[in-house]
Design a protein around this motif. Structure first.
Motif, PDB file in Angstrom:
ATOM      1  N   ALA A 139       0.851  -1.200   0.000  1.00 46.38           N
ATOM      2  CA  ALA A 139       0.000   0.000   0.000  1.00 46.38           C
ATOM      3  C   ALA A 139       0.879   1.240   0.000  1.00 46.38           C
ATOM      4  O   ALA A 139       2.079   1.180   0.321  1.00 46.38           O
ATOM      5  N   ARG A 197      -1.773   4.742   3.574  1.00 40.64           N
ATOM      6  CA  ARG A 197      -2.731   3.661   3.800  1.00 40.64           C
ATOM      7  C   ARG A 197      -2.152   2.525   4.628  1.00 40.64           C
ATOM      8  O   ARG A 197      -2.904   1.666   5.129  1.00 40.64           O
ATOM      9  N   VAL A 218      -4.141  -0.431   6.792  1.00 47.22           N
ATOM     10  CA  VAL A 218      -4.074  -1.821   6.325  1.00 47.22           C
ATOM     11  C   VAL A 218      -3.551  -2.700   7.459  1.00 47.22           C
ATOM     12  O   VAL A 218      -4.126  -3.757   7.781  1.00 47.22           O
ATOM     13  N   THR A 220      -7.831 -11.161   5.486  1.00 52.82           N
ATOM     14  CA  THR A 220      -6.673 -10.346   5.108  1.00 52.82           C
ATOM     15  C   THR A 220      -6.890  -9.678   3.757  1.00 52.82           C
ATOM     16  O   THR A 220      -6.616  -8.482   3.579  1.00 52.82           O
ATOM     17  N   THR A 227      -7.468  -5.642   3.443  1.00 48.11           N
ATOM     18  CA  THR A 227      -6.479  -4.929   2.619  1.00 48.11           C
ATOM     19  C   THR A 227      -7.168  -4.114   1.534  1.00 48.11           C
ATOM     20  O   THR A 227      -6.877  -2.930   1.339  1.00 48.11           O
ATOM     21  N   ALA A 279      -9.009  -1.110   2.862  1.00 42.43           N
ATOM     22  CA  ALA A 279      -8.130  -0.006   3.273  1.00 42.43           C
ATOM     23  C   ALA A 279      -7.337   0.563   2.098  1.00 42.43           C
ATOM     24  O   ALA A 279      -6.455   1.395   2.287  1.00 42.43           O
ATOM     25  N   GLY A 323      -5.346  -1.072  -0.121  1.00 36.84           N
ATOM     26  CA  GLY A 323      -4.080  -1.718  -0.450  1.00 36.84           C
ATOM     27  C   GLY A 323      -4.193  -2.628  -1.663  1.00 36.84           C
ATOM     28  O   GLY A 323      -5.273  -2.813  -2.225  1.00 36.84           O
ATOM     29  N   THR A 350      -0.755   1.240  -6.093  1.00 37.21           N
ATOM     30  CA  THR A 350       0.010   0.509  -5.094  1.00 37.21           C
ATOM     31  C   THR A 350       1.463   0.531  -5.547  1.00 37.21           C
ATOM     32  O   THR A 350       1.732   0.579  -6.749  1.00 37.21           O
TER      33      THR A 350
END
Lengths: 466, 466
Positions: free
Chosen positions: A343, A347, A351, A407, A411, A414, A416, B188
């Motif tokens: 990320a 962020r 994350v 996860t 992610t 958020a 990512g 990213t």
């Protein structure tokens, strides 16, 4: 099947292996769910056969024969992948790249080395080190992975913050396309001649072609190196300091920021309780290291860092290529795994916090921790580790899937990216369409249909479900 | 045509321009052959109309309407390309990106800035400099080119040796595909989630989609900078010294090695006759520059370099964005152009020698010179300049084509790559299949057929003739 095998024997007999031991050894990668199946006595399907080509021409012939017979073909290198990228069915043939092995050419003045795709990473590195050179690509799996596997998965090495990831060290490659034709990209340091065709194969995970040769742009071994370690009040403070180091233009090859739990677990002697730990390794010409190390230390101190014994870096260096054994944990009813995401700096804290919090709600969770190990101007990766012990061992697959789901979703929520360097394989497939967006996912599927219209190369891997 | 126009008016009237002045202004890029045609009073075809979308949604609508009507669509940014990438026919519509203009968002902590694709390069750079940041991408055309054009052509900047080329500074992009769908790649810092889809558009030259937004990963403005100049016995000796500088791990953002003729032409006050000249500019944190500059100077002296007045670097900095006027030469019956290629270090001397020798045999040739301006661990570019005055002005197109043919063929014969950073356009199309190889050329055509099956986006550009 037996009729198919007899055709394979006729056309590819010189590279065909049918014995059970070879087929069993090639039936999976190092995905923890493959280990689980093996432990349950259900070690995954045995592929129909294994092909062991020794030349690009062999690979092209193998691909053409399998295409003509409509036999799915699963390429396997070192088998160190941890995302289920290799899991052939009983009607699939595995193509092992391991006999496409060794140095093809080394041009020291040009800092170029060409290797067969099946060359083990550590063998390739050792080979160029004999000339005082380095590939500079150090995945934890270097002793277990092949150079072709590095390309196929878009791998990252532990020294990436200065030396870049696999896409930054590969100058050219050779691949056999699904129609059996051979692509060799030009060995030129840079081109503006249409889209960079290497990129189709970097991250293709065996679905768009078989990588047969890799040309690296090398570096001389560094003149000197110097380690530093500092601890911080918490992970977020450490991230902020690391951001400022990158922003200032410094590029230590190794930057590793451990949260307080990982710091305590692995570096107890070097860090007070409840503090995050940052390890740095500087490398390069002596005057460059002499200017970088104190400047980085000053920035870290300004950001709240407290200097600790650089022996922590030596300890990491001594153990950095130890790959965890999932098996011993599974035998205790515990499932462990790692999940790397990425990320932008702003962020990363959310994350980190949301993934750790979400994993913390999984029944039976024992630990959910993270470190950052690859930093960029605009952000970094997060490398989560989790361990869970369900009340019943048979719940391991469900609990494992739940940890991954949480996860991936935390992610994405958020902002990512779902994968930093392990690839997609089977474990991330369900989230790839969210990662790429609808148009991106459709574009990837269109590329697949163009190159491999029959869908014979590594089916079930990478591509988002249609 | 008039029926087509009435449909375009109905569906795209808000962005449609039909006046002759607008169409004339959008009918070419800065290719010298377009200048020649203009000088002859044959200023190229006028496109049917010009579209000036102001949003991504506008672009998607324009692409869908043109697709439905089977109207070829030529995307144009700043029009600074020098390879004939923009040359619409009378039945083509030009899509100008210029009103997709300005900053979309800037996140200083993440070093991110998003711009509309039609933002002029110098405007984008000025915008981030107000925050103490830089894109770090300085093509000679920065005042004439758009950020979307940088992506579409795989541009390089003058500071690339430290900061990388366009592919190294673009973090994400948005593009409208030929079917009107919108691709936004994830913001990213790095991903291992399949092939990097940005790469399809980097170098696509308007043939695979319309780039609508570009997100850059920025840098802070450098703390300090320092110039150096050295001269060498000849170009080859200078290349060898430059190779050693890169090999040792130093990365001055600017490295420019001029052959003796260019040195004499542009830097007469700083270099003795018949000597090659190397200009270096170091940038970064003060301690980094303080360690790099003397180390690089020492390496260059060891390689035969003689230090000269660094005012040569200041002179270059003052004039570096002057773009030559082809027109004034053409009016004198002289055709001039530049051709940039690339090669690994060991091949550069023979690429240089054979191109210069081959150009020297062209009837009417006045000058054939080169400099290297972008260096890598494994090689560098060569930026050739030629001038020719045929006995009759009407021979200019033939002599021009002969200079290109000789440069492309000598480069390929010596193992170089045909294009470093200007792209392919029309002028290099005939050699792209040799650059990419048969399989690579076929792969690029297959990508085109997948994304743009009707072949409506910028026909006649980039793709090798079938």
């Amino acid at each position: 099947m037996s009729q198919l095998l007899s055709v394979l024997r006729e056309d590819l007999g010189d590279m065909l292996r049918e014995d059970e031991a070879t087929r069993a050894a090639q039936r999976a990668d190092a995905w923890v769910m493959a280990e689980w199946a093996a432990l349950q006595g259900r070690g995954g399907a045995l592929p129909l056969a294994v092909l062991e080509p020794t030349s690009t021409e062999d690979v092209a012939r193998a691909v053409r024969v399998c295409r003509a017979l409509a036999v799915p073909l699963v390429t396997r290198g070192g088998g160190s992948g941890v995302c289920g990228g290799v899991q052939p069915g009983t009607d699939h043939v595995v193509l092992s790249t391991r006999r496409l092995d060794g140095l093809v050419g080394l041009e020291s003045d040009d800092l170029l080395a060409r290797f067969g795709a099946g060359t083990m990473g550590s063998d390739a590195e050792q080979c160029v080190q004999q000339e005082g050179l380095t590939i500079g690509h150090w995945p934890q799996s270097i002793a277990l992975s092949t150079v072709g596997g590095w390309v196929a998965t878009r791998a990252a090495g532990q020294f990436s913050t200065a030396y870049g990831n696999i896409e930054d060290v590969v100058l050219a490659l050779e691949a056999v396309l699904p129609d059996g034709s051979v692509l060799r990209t030009r060995e030129t340091p840079r081109a503006s001649a249409g889209p960079d065709l290497r990129q189709l194969f970097l991250g293709s995970e065996g679905t768009l072609g078989v990588i047969t040769e890799v040309t690296f742009s090398l570096r001389p071994l560094p003149e000197t190196s110097s380690g530093q370690a500092l601890h911080f009040a918490d992970f977020e403070t450490g991230l902020a300091a690391l951001r400022r180091v990158l922003r200032a233009g410094w590029r230590p090859p190794v930057v590793r920021l451990y949260d307080a739990r990982e710091a305590r677990r692995s570096f107890r002697d070097f860090v007070p309780r409840d503090r995050a730990l940052l390890l740095l390794l500087h490398e390069g010409p002596a005057p460059a290291v002499a200017s970088e190390a104190p400047a980085v230390e000053a920035l870290c101190r300004e950001g709240g860092g407290v200097v600790t014994d650089p022996a922590a870096v030596s300890q990491w260096l001594a153990h950095r290529n130890q790959v965890p054994s999932f098996r011993s944990f599974l035998e205790e009813g515990v499932v462990v795994d790692t999940i790397e995401v990425a990320a932008t700096w702003s962020r990363l804290p959310s994350v980190y916090a949301s993934v750790v919090a979400s994993l913390g709600e999984v029944p039976g969770i024992l630990a959910a921790t993270a470190h950052a190990s690859h930093a960029y101007r605009s952000g970094a990766n997060l490398y989560f580790s989790f361990a869970a012990k369900p009340s019943e061992p048979q719940q391991i697959p469900a609990v494992y899937a739940e940890c991954w789901r949480r996860t991936m979703e935390a992610t994405l929520a958020a902002g990512g990216g779902i994968a930093h360097h392990h690839g997609v394989g089977r474990v991330r497939r369900g989230w790839l369409a969210q990662e790429l967006g609808t148009t991106g996912a459709g574009l990837l599927l269109a590329l697949k249909d163009t190159l491999d219209p029959a869908g014979l190369l590594n089916p079930g891997v990478l591509l988002p479900p249609r």
